[in-house]
Write an enzyme that holds these catalytic residues in place. Sequence first.
Site, PDB file in Angstrom:
ATOM      1  N   PRO A   5       0.853  -1.195   0.000  1.00 41.57           N
ATOM      2  CA  PRO A   5       0.000   0.000   0.000  1.00 41.57           C
ATOM      3  C   PRO A   5       0.891   1.247   0.000  1.00 41.57           C
ATOM      4  CG  PRO A   5      -0.120  -1.135   2.123  1.00 41.57           C
ATOM      5  CD  PRO A   5       0.851  -1.899   1.289  1.00 41.57           C
TER       6      PRO A   5
ATOM      7  N   ASP B 225       5.875   2.271   2.286  1.00 41.03           N
ATOM      8  CA  ASP B 225       4.953   1.166   2.544  1.00 41.03           C
ATOM      9  C   ASP B 225       4.132   1.547   3.779  1.00 41.03           C
ATOM     10  OD1 ASP B 225       3.744  -1.197   3.358  1.00 41.03           O
ATOM     11  OD2 ASP B 225       5.453  -2.458   2.775  1.00 41.03           O
ATOM     12  N   HIS B 226       2.868   1.808   3.556  1.00 39.79           N
ATOM     13  CA  HIS B 226       2.036   2.337   4.644  1.00 39.79           C
ATOM     14  C   HIS B 226       1.764   1.282   5.728  1.00 39.79           C
ATOM     15  CE1 HIS B 226      -0.224   5.272   6.626  1.00 39.79           C
ATOM     16  NE2 HIS B 226      -1.074   5.641   5.679  1.00 39.79           N
ATOM     17  N   ARG B 227       2.072   0.026   5.444  1.00 41.57           N
ATOM     18  CA  ARG B 227       1.929  -1.001   6.494  1.00 41.57           C
ATOM     19  C   ARG B 227       2.982  -0.800   7.575  1.00 41.57           C
ATOM     20  NH1 ARG B 227       2.708  -6.293   3.081  1.00 41.57           N
ATOM     21  NH2 ARG B 227       4.389  -4.967   2.346  1.00 41.57           N
TER      22      ARG B 227
END
Length: 568
Positions: free
Chosen positions: A366, A540-542
């Site tokens: 994401p 990476d938004h995780r």
Amino acid sequence: MADVKEARVPDIGGSAVPVIEIMVKVGDRVEKDQSLVTLESDKATMEVPAPFAGVIKELKVKVGDEVDEGHVIALVEADSDAPAAAAPKAEAPKAEAAKADAPKAAAPAPAPAPAAAKARSASKSSGPVNVTVPDIGGKPVPIIELMVKVGDTVTKDQSLMTLESDKATMDIPAPSAGVIKELKVKVGDEVNDGDLIAVLEGEGGDAAAEAPPAPAAEKASAAAPAAEAPRSEAATTPAADVPVGGAPRTPPVSFDASVVMPGSVPYASPTVRAYARELGVDVAQVKGSGRGGRIQREDISGYVKQVMTAGVPTSAGGAVAGGSGLTLLPWPKIDFSKFGEVEEKPLGRIPKISAANLARNWAMIPHVTQFEDADITELEAFRKKLGEENKDLKVSPLVFQIKAVVAALKKFPQFNASLDASGETLTLKKYFNVGIAVDTPDGLVVPVIRDADKKGLLELAAELSEISKKARDKKLTAADMQGGCFSISSLGGIGGTAFTPIVNAPEVAILGVSKAAMKPVWNGKEFAPRLILPLSLSYDHRVIDGALAARFAVFLANQLGDIRRLLL
Ligand code: CAO
């Protein structure tokens, strides 16, 4: 006067192997030792180098042709100063040496009988067994993969690690069954003939009997049935305390490869496994369509395609598409020639690899991109001065960006990390290796500057020039492109105001750099002309929250805005 000469296949160990890739075309100018074609057996891939510099006049082979020693690959109009011999000279001494010990019989696998005998007696003993590097031609090559760890139980001939030169890939098999007691090397280490790489605690008893396939050398010395021929090509049954495979033996073009994939270990050649690694595919998940279930390159591509379109779980444990019940539409198949003249052009090797990686990263990560501007007015003045003082060096704006990135990674360790396949554990790295996207005529590659934190601006400038040149000359090895923590993609030399780079998994962030431009900036009293560098930080938004990303970007901009900070 230019002279047309033949470029031929050198001694590759006696049996015909298929051409899997042609790297040049008629009209191309090649340098001496530039790779012309790639050959691949079950056990090794090897590139055949040009024996001299010149221009390709005619190609005598195509992909799929089987060739053996002496087969003419191409007619090359040699430069007038090229040596007379048409055989690839660089490899000749190895081929000659091998001939003396391994006569080329009709059997495709010329295994030296003493090695086989030694292996059998050694396998009956227990106790520590030293695993050493076989004869690989006297040039150090990097380890690109370790397949085992201390404590693992291995069967005889199980692959322990993979070495890769710029011309070939080779697995080192366990000389006997046992438990790995010590690993003397790590990924990235360079090893050479005879180096000690591991210590095994032998299981004792008749380990040979436990090895699933019959010992390669044993098969080779018998009249091996045709169907078995490629397997026995490895021609090596390693003995304890002697180099794996016993030396000397018949090396192919660059070095011999000895792989026998036992039991449950997937059966695939080193190149196919390297290809799978590049795409992040776990070969154990792939069904082989080749003889005896051997995994082919197409099986890996097919698997990736299936994952991308049908949402099959990947080795990273996630479903790419279809998780919500949605199914992706098949790719449009259109006959464009109905609308006008067209030409079909197959993608090259690098774009194909990039495409698969980018598609996976785009689909699985994401992404969010944070934009920021850095005022580099002072930095640019300093860079110019440094350039004038070091005229032999190209002091690119990138070297300052590398420095700033390292400082930011130190301050925000979450950015110097990788998420594991389950998505549950983050590995934080304490080293600072920065990947640099380099545009080459063959496609995008990302060589890595290692330990960037330990290097000064001028050292970074020299290394950046060196890796960019190496990339454009197609001289990068797999090891040059491994171990990155964070990447920088600079389009600043070309133009643009911002872009959204794709994270280079398993890294968690990437910095995109666009072209600096003079802009009016309000300084509290007036608009002053300042040189503004646009930064685009994708993450990476995780792993990274938006607030953290904004702080990282602001910190980066401050570093670049005040060069004194870069010295801290
Ligand atoms: N703003 C303004 N000018 C810039 C700049 C920036 N951000 N970055 C570089 N420049 C200047 C350089 O100083 C150089 O100027 P001079 O010719 O006056 O010295 C000129 O632009 C050309 O730079 P360069 O691109 O040749 O060199 P570099 O050191 O900046 O970059 C490299 C090296 C290897 C990163 C670059 O050549 C390259 O390949 N970039 C493309 C990367 C890419 O394709 N990324 C996309 C990946 S996603 O598809």
